[in-house]
Structure formats: structure tokens, C-alpha cells
Design an enzyme around this catalytic site. Sequence first.
Site, PDB file in Angstrom:
ATOM      1  N   ASN A   1    -109.142  54.911  18.874  1.00 28.52           N
ATOM      2  CA  ASN A   1    -108.846  56.077  18.040  1.00 28.52           C
ATOM      3  C   ASN A   1    -109.489  55.866  16.661  1.00 28.52           C
ATOM      4  O   ASN A   1    -109.025  55.035  15.886  1.00 28.52           O
ATOM      5  CB  ASN A   1    -107.320  56.223  17.922  1.00 28.52           C
ATOM      6  CG  ASN A   1    -106.892  57.294  16.921  1.00 28.52           C
ATOM      7  OD1 ASN A   1    -107.726  57.978  16.334  1.00 28.52           O
ATOM      8  ND2 ASN A   1    -105.593  57.437  16.741  1.00 28.52           N
TER       9      ASN A   1
ATOM     10  N   ASN B   1    -104.195  63.375  22.360  1.00 28.03           N
ATOM     11  CA  ASN B   1    -104.015  63.622  23.801  1.00 28.03           C
ATOM     12  C   ASN B   1    -105.283  63.511  24.633  1.00 28.03           C
ATOM     13  O   ASN B   1    -105.239  63.720  25.841  1.00 28.03           O
ATOM     14  CB  ASN B   1    -103.322  64.972  24.071  1.00 28.03           C
ATOM     15  CG  ASN B   1    -101.857  64.890  23.731  1.00 28.03           C
ATOM     16  OD1 ASN B   1    -101.239  63.834  23.897  1.00 28.03           O
ATOM     17  ND2 ASN B   1    -101.294  65.973  23.232  1.00 28.03           N
TER      18      ASN B   1
ATOM     19  N   GLY C   1    -103.216  52.218  16.922  1.00 30.28           N
ATOM     20  CA  GLY C   1    -101.816  51.847  16.730  1.00 30.28           C
ATOM     21  C   GLY C   1    -101.054  52.084  18.028  1.00 30.28           C
ATOM     22  O   GLY C   1    -101.650  52.371  19.073  1.00 30.28           O
ATOM     23  N   ASP C   2     -99.732  51.986  17.962  1.00 33.64           N
ATOM     24  CA  ASP C   2     -98.916  52.155  19.158  1.00 33.64           C
ATOM     25  C   ASP C   2     -99.038  53.555  19.768  1.00 33.64           C
ATOM     26  O   ASP C   2     -98.832  53.734  20.959  1.00 33.64           O
ATOM     27  CB  ASP C   2     -97.449  51.860  18.821  1.00 33.64           C
ATOM     28  CG  ASP C   2     -97.271  50.435  18.312  1.00 33.64           C
ATOM     29  OD1 ASP C   2     -97.622  49.506  19.054  1.00 33.64           O
ATOM     30  OD2 ASP C   2     -96.811  50.253  17.159  1.00 33.64           O
TER      31      ASP C   2
HETATM   32  P1  ADP Z   1    -101.499  54.708  13.743  1.00 36.23           P
HETATM   33  O1  ADP Z   1    -100.764  53.434  13.998  1.00 36.23           O
HETATM   34  O2  ADP Z   1    -102.457  54.531  12.625  1.00 36.23           O
HETATM   35  O3  ADP Z   1    -100.543  55.832  13.563  1.00 36.23           O
HETATM   36  P2  ADP Z   1    -101.912  55.625  16.436  1.00 36.23           P
HETATM   37  O4  ADP Z   1    -102.621  54.944  17.532  1.00 36.23           O
HETATM   38  O5  ADP Z   1    -100.425  55.589  16.483  1.00 36.23           O
HETATM   39  O6  ADP Z   1    -102.387  55.005  15.040  1.00 36.23           O
HETATM   40  O7  ADP Z   1    -102.450  57.100  16.383  1.00 36.23           O
HETATM   41  C1  ADP Z   1    -101.909  58.081  15.557  1.00 36.23           C
HETATM   42  C2  ADP Z   1    -101.931  59.417  16.265  1.00 36.23           C
HETATM   43  O8  ADP Z   1    -103.272  59.862  16.477  1.00 36.23           O
HETATM   44  C3  ADP Z   1    -101.304  59.391  17.636  1.00 36.23           C
HETATM   45  O9  ADP Z   1    -100.425  60.484  17.724  1.00 36.23           O
HETATM   46  C4  ADP Z   1    -102.473  59.571  18.589  1.00 36.23           C
HETATM   47  O10 ADP Z   1    -102.059  60.250  19.743  1.00 36.23           O
HETATM   48  C5  ADP Z   1    -103.409  60.419  17.788  1.00 36.23           C
HETATM   49  N1  ADP Z   1    -104.836  60.351  18.145  1.00 36.23           N
HETATM   50  C6  ADP Z   1    -105.455  59.610  19.081  1.00 36.23           C
HETATM   51  N2  ADP Z   1    -106.804  59.811  19.054  1.00 36.23           N
HETATM   52  C7  ADP Z   1    -107.023  60.711  18.063  1.00 36.23           C
HETATM   53  C8  ADP Z   1    -108.205  61.324  17.519  1.00 36.23           C
HETATM   54  N3  ADP Z   1    -109.414  61.033  18.000  1.00 36.23           N
HETATM   55  N4  ADP Z   1    -108.058  62.174  16.500  1.00 36.23           N
HETATM   56  C9  ADP Z   1    -106.839  62.451  15.991  1.00 36.23           C
HETATM   57  N5  ADP Z   1    -105.686  61.912  16.457  1.00 36.23           N
HETATM   58  C10 ADP Z   1    -105.774  61.052  17.470  1.00 36.23           C
HETATM   59 MG    MG Z   2     -98.421  55.376  15.314  1.00 34.93          MG
END
Ligand code: ADP
Ligand code: MG
Length: 406
Positions: free
Chosen positions: A19, A55, A77-78
Amino acid sequence: DGVLYSEVRRPCRVMLLLNPHSGKGQALSLFTGHVQRMLTEAGVPHTLVITERQNHARELVREVDLSQWDAMVIISGDGLLFEVVNGLMEREDWEAAIQTPLGILPGGSGNALAASIHHYSGSQPVSCEELLVSCGFMLCKGLVSRMDLVSVHTASNQRLFSFLSLAWGFVADVDIESEKYRHVGAARFTVGTLVRLASLRVYQGRLAYLPVEEPPSRPPAQVSPPPPASAFCSSLLCRPSGASPGQNTFHNSCNSNNAAKAKRGDGTAPAPRGPPDSLLAPLEQPVPGDWTVVEEEDFVLMLAMYQSHLAEDLLAAPGAALEDGVIHLFYVKAGISRTALLRLFLAMEKGAHLASSCPYLVHVKVRALRLEPFSPKGVITVDGESVEYGPIQAQVHGGLARLISG
Ligand code: ADP
Ligand code: MG
């Protein structure tokens, strides 16, 4: 049960889901700077997939031909692993699909599972890049363990699968409100905690749970003692004799992916996805008679944890293990002062909050729980992601998933 590591199996054909917006937006440079070469040197073939939107990963793993992949690893992240777990559980062949070894490389701001597996490996706490390198070594070693999943039901009959936490009140609010501080990385939770402390409030609702009955015959599951730190490096560099760098040296050990053998559905009505939740009564009905209903209805927070860390530097459930079928339920009763709550969070850095014998903090080991918030609006998070607000219940399924860990 007991020691639950399966045999050493080096995952090959790893799908790496990244991500680019997680954390400070540096997941890609973290990967190229710290992990890519490590994987290449260890002979772990991998394909990088950069997610384009929320998603994207969930939809991708829902449709992907799993026979082509031996592990699904996220660098984020998670939240991204939450997508992968739920994407797998939404498949017709969920039972085989959820056997796919999963992996996590911390690249987000909430890296709780990565911190948990690092902790289980017996290593000293580290943060940021060091945690990433530690998880990179685990991925190269390819030890696969079972991991509990918690099945969560919301009021509109949605079912979700969770590997980390279910939160309401203070912790859930901090998680969501601190999104705006994501440019500071993992420190966003510290900033968010201080901001929320200033406007501390009470959350009203009813909480009930099914306690773990502890038979003396079944000691808590323990992870096997970790190898000394140097063993990570030597096993990374050793190859079976005759194998040359770049060769897919572990191919033969990687062909037993159950998902590949899973039969596709035959077009009849889709079966309910996931194992039955035998401990739960429908949300409209009272909880079963062997459940405990908490007397208090005024809370500062409710936090259910199934892994040790709530964030990189918050050891919320020191007694948690990857696969023990236990939910550590914490709640903090209303009436606690700001100072006492701050002290709890500071103690949590070393996992010392339980020993502080704060009369407002309650910890119970449970198999299932139900929360019915009274206020019409609010925040509930599952694995740090905001979910439908309202009555919610959950039960643990021991060892339903598999995770690459130390
Ligand atoms: P963080 O720990 O920084 O919050 P996460 O892995 O939890 O990182 O991701 C944050 C959110 O971004 C999650 O809800 C995830 O589903 C969403 N996400 C995943 N890929 C993307 C993307 N390419 N653009 C925007 N949001 C995304
Ligand atoms: Mg998160």
C-alpha cells in the site's frame, strides 16, 4: 496443540501487496531499501503488487488463482492484512484459501501484528526500520505458524474476520482520529492519545462475554524458543547444496498448497463462508446462560486483543500468543482520572499496566463477547479499521489462519 510451528517451509512465489499510502507514504522505498535484496539473496521469488485504492487487495485475493502463489505478504500497516484475510474468507473455497501462508512487513503507521510476531520471537523491542528488517528475516526463513482469527458479526448481519483487535471507546476514537497525524508515522497514536485525553469522555453500553474455562490439563500454548539472533542470518545465507543463486531452490517444498487442490463451487447457492460460530446467539436474542454480563454500563474503553501489541510500542496483551484461542478482553470503567489513564498507557509500553493494579482496569480471558453501545453514533474498530457502529459480537476460532513468523 502445544508447540505449533509447522515444518520449515520456505515460501516461494510470494505475492507482495504494498500500500503506497500506508504510514508516511514510504512503503515502497522501505521495501526497495531494506527488503528487496534480502529476498533476492535468500532465493525467495516474489511479485510486487502495488495497491491502487482501498479494497483493491481484498478484491484481488478474492479472485486470484491461489495455486499460483505460495504466500500472500503485505507491506503496509495492519489494515492491508485485514483486507487480505477478509478477501480470502469471502471465497467459495475459503477453507482452503485461508490456509495460504500470510506474511506481514511493517510499512504502515499501525504495525501491531508485525510488532507482535517480533515479540513472540523473543527479540528485544525495536521500531521502524529495525522491525522491518526483523520481519524481512522471518519471511526469508519461512517458518509458518497457525494464527487465531476472530469472527465478528455486526448489526446488519455482516461477518468479518479479525486477527488483531476489536475496540470501542477511547482506543477506537484515538485510532480513527489519529489518521490525520499519519505523517508522523507510528507516533500518531501517542499524539492521538494525548489529544483524546484532553477531551476524555464516558461511553455507555452493555458488555457480555464467555469466559475461558481453564482446565488444568491444558497449559497455555507457548511458542518454541527462538533461535539466537545470528541464526537468522546464517539460515538466510545457506542454500541446499547444488543450488545456485536465483534458482527456485525450494520449489518442491512449496507445492502442497491446499488451495490449489480445493474444488470450486458447483454453482449452487453459496454456503455460509467461514466456520460456524457455535458460541454466539443471534444478536437480537439475549446472550447464552453461561455468559457473564458486566455490571457496569459506563466505560472509558473496551479493547479485545488476540495478539500482544496494539501498536509498535504498546504491549497491550503480554500474555497473548499467536494461536491459543484466547481473546484478551480489557475494559476501563468510568471514573478513572486522566492522569491514571495516561499512566496506564505509559505502563503499556512495557506491558506493565496489568501489574499496576489499577482498580478501573479489568482483564478477562474470553472465547466470545458481545458489545451493545447505547449511543446512536460512535466508532468501533476491527484491526484498526472502522466498522459498522452498533451491537457487535465475536468469537475466536483457534488457528484458522497461517502466518509466517519467527
Ligand atoms: P496504516 O497503518 O498506515 O494505516 P494500513 O495498511 O492500515 O496502513 O492502510 C490504511 C488504509 O488504506 C486501509 O484501510 C487500507 O485498506 C487502505 N488502502 C490500501 N491500499 C490503498 C491505496 N492504494 N490507496 C488508499 N488506501 C489504501
Ligand atoms: Mg491501519
